[in-house]
Design an enzyme around this catalytic site. Structure first.
Site, PDB file in Angstrom:
ATOM      1  N   ARG A   1       0.817  -1.213   0.000  1.00  0.00           N
ATOM      2  CA  ARG A   1       0.000   0.000   0.000  1.00  0.00           C
ATOM      3  C   ARG A   1       0.850   1.262   0.000  1.00  0.00           C
ATOM      4  NH1 ARG A   1      -5.499  -0.287   1.030  1.00  0.00           N
ATOM      5  NH2 ARG A   1      -6.019  -2.401   1.535  1.00  0.00           N
TER       6      ARG A   1
ATOM      7  N   MET B   1     -12.231   3.561  -3.995  1.00  0.00           N
ATOM      8  CA  MET B   1     -12.458   2.359  -3.190  1.00  0.00           C
ATOM      9  C   MET B   1     -11.173   1.745  -2.634  1.00  0.00           C
ATOM     10  SD  MET B   1     -15.650   2.405  -3.213  1.00  0.00           S
ATOM     11  CE  MET B   1     -16.218   0.842  -2.556  1.00  0.00           C
TER      12      MET B   1
ATOM     13  N   HIS C   1     -19.651  10.318   1.639  1.00  0.00           N
ATOM     14  CA  HIS C   1     -20.135   9.025   2.104  1.00  0.00           C
ATOM     15  C   HIS C   1     -21.657   9.000   1.987  1.00  0.00           C
ATOM     16  CE1 HIS C   1     -20.041   5.281   4.300  1.00  0.00           C
ATOM     17  NE2 HIS C   1     -21.039   5.728   5.038  1.00  0.00           N
TER      18      HIS C   1
ATOM     19  N   GLU D   1      -8.960   7.204  10.736  1.00  0.00           N
ATOM     20  CA  GLU D   1     -10.074   6.276  10.968  1.00  0.00           C
ATOM     21  C   GLU D   1     -11.106   6.433   9.851  1.00  0.00           C
ATOM     22  OE1 GLU D   1     -11.790   6.658  14.864  1.00  0.00           O
ATOM     23  OE2 GLU D   1     -13.552   5.505  14.272  1.00  0.00           O
TER      24      GLU D   1
ATOM     25  N   ASP E   1     -14.221   6.894   7.575  1.00  0.00           N
ATOM     26  CA  ASP E   1     -15.544   7.540   7.661  1.00  0.00           C
ATOM     27  C   ASP E   1     -15.782   8.234   9.004  1.00  0.00           C
ATOM     28  OD1 ASP E   1     -16.093   6.594   5.089  1.00  0.00           O
ATOM     29  OD2 ASP E   1     -17.095   4.797   5.807  1.00  0.00           O
TER      30      ASP E   1
ATOM     31  N   GLU F   1     -25.833  14.086  -2.897  1.00  0.00           N
ATOM     32  CA  GLU F   1     -24.368  14.061  -2.972  1.00  0.00           C
ATOM     33  C   GLU F   1     -23.878  15.107  -3.962  1.00  0.00           C
ATOM     34  OE1 GLU F   1     -22.455  10.235  -3.314  1.00  0.00           O
ATOM     35  OE2 GLU F   1     -24.210   9.204  -2.556  1.00  0.00           O
TER      36      GLU F   1
HETATM   37  C1  GRF Z   1     -21.198   7.509  -4.105  1.00  0.00           C
HETATM   38  O1  GRF Z   1     -22.398   7.040  -3.585  1.00  0.00           O
HETATM   39  C2  GRF Z   1     -20.267   7.945  -3.000  1.00  0.00           C
HETATM   40  O2  GRF Z   1     -20.938   8.517  -1.923  1.00  0.00           O
HETATM   41  C3  GRF Z   1     -19.635   6.658  -2.589  1.00  0.00           C
HETATM   42  O3  GRF Z   1     -19.444   5.943  -3.782  1.00  0.00           O
HETATM   43  C4  GRF Z   1     -20.392   6.391  -4.753  1.00  0.00           C
HETATM   44  C5  GRF Z   1     -19.615   6.860  -5.927  1.00  0.00           C
HETATM   45  O4  GRF Z   1     -20.457   7.223  -6.994  1.00  0.00           O
HETATM   46  N1  GRF Z   1     -18.451   6.917  -1.810  1.00  0.00           N
HETATM   47  P1  GRF Z   1     -19.890   8.050  -8.216  1.00  0.00           P
HETATM   48  O5  GRF Z   1     -18.695   7.281  -8.754  1.00  0.00           O
HETATM   49  O6  GRF Z   1     -19.510   9.415  -7.720  1.00  0.00           O
HETATM   50  O7  GRF Z   1     -21.005   8.095  -9.204  1.00  0.00           O
END
Ligand code: GRF
Length: 205
Positions: A68, A93, A112, A146, A148, A177
């Protein structure tokens, strides 16, 4: 005031990335999206970024295997190369080590899909439905070691409907979002929000 140079880190479709790119098109927006980085060569967001005229790079984590630290050094080198000031994680991710988080402390946000501190981690919409909560939503927060757990910068809620499916709820949360992330990046780029030393030391659990 010169605009801050922001990088967006993605792993997938990049709809939040697109919302940030759109917002940053406004002349008075205090940040420009100078770079999009994906750890996956096949992330569909890369194409969307290129179409929007934003520079993209891939730092594939696979060749680094378990290392990593080496992956993050490569990532960090790209951010330095593009003279990045601020980092937005948007569906990125990979868990980040305290070293990387420390380097970008107070300069890195994450979005999130839940009302933190509820439902940290994955599958937030499914878990919200299972828990029977009446309100769900999305949160932008500073990244600390930590997961989230960093201080909350922006948050909005949606009502959970009786017959909601995971997909229906996810779609309504996604609208939020796309609204709150540009607002949060604006606040950070304008220097209106920041991390205290105590906040940034919050350890990985
Ligand atoms: C979103 O729901 C974000 O909150 C989460 O992963 C998803 C990513 O969606 N962390 P996108 O790639 O921005 O469409």
């Amino acid at each position: 005031m010169s605009r801050k140079r922001a990088a967006i880190l993605i792993s997938g479709r990049g709809s939040n990335m697109t919302a940030l790119i759109e917002a940053a098109k406004a002349d008075e927006y205090p940040a420009e999206i100078a770079l999009v980085v994906s750890n996956r060569p096949d992330a569909s967001g890369l194409k969307r970024a290129r179409e929007a005229g934003v520079a993209t790079v891939v730092v594939d984590h696979v060749p680094f295997g378990e290392d990593r630290a080496a992956f993050e050094r490569a990532l960090d080198a790209k951010l330095q190369e593009y003279r990045i000031d601020l980092v937005c994680l948007a569906g990125f991710m990979r868990l980040l080590t305290p070293w990387f988080v420390g380097r970008w402390s107070g300069r890195m946000l994450n979005i999130h899909p839940a009302l933190l501190p509820q439902f940290k981690g994955l599958h937030t919409h499914r878990r919200a439905l299972e828990a029977g909560v009446k309100w769900h939503g999305a949160t932008v927060h500073f990244v600390v070691p930590e997961m989230d757990a960093g201080p909350i910068v922006a948050q909005e809620s949606v009502a959970v409907h009786e017959n909601d499916t995971e997909a229906m709820l996810a779609a309504r949360v996604l609208e939020i979002e796309h609204r709150i992330y540009p607002r949060a990046l604006r606040a950070l780029a304008e220097g209106k929000i920041g991390l205290t030393a105590a906040d940034s030391k919050k350890e990985a659990g």
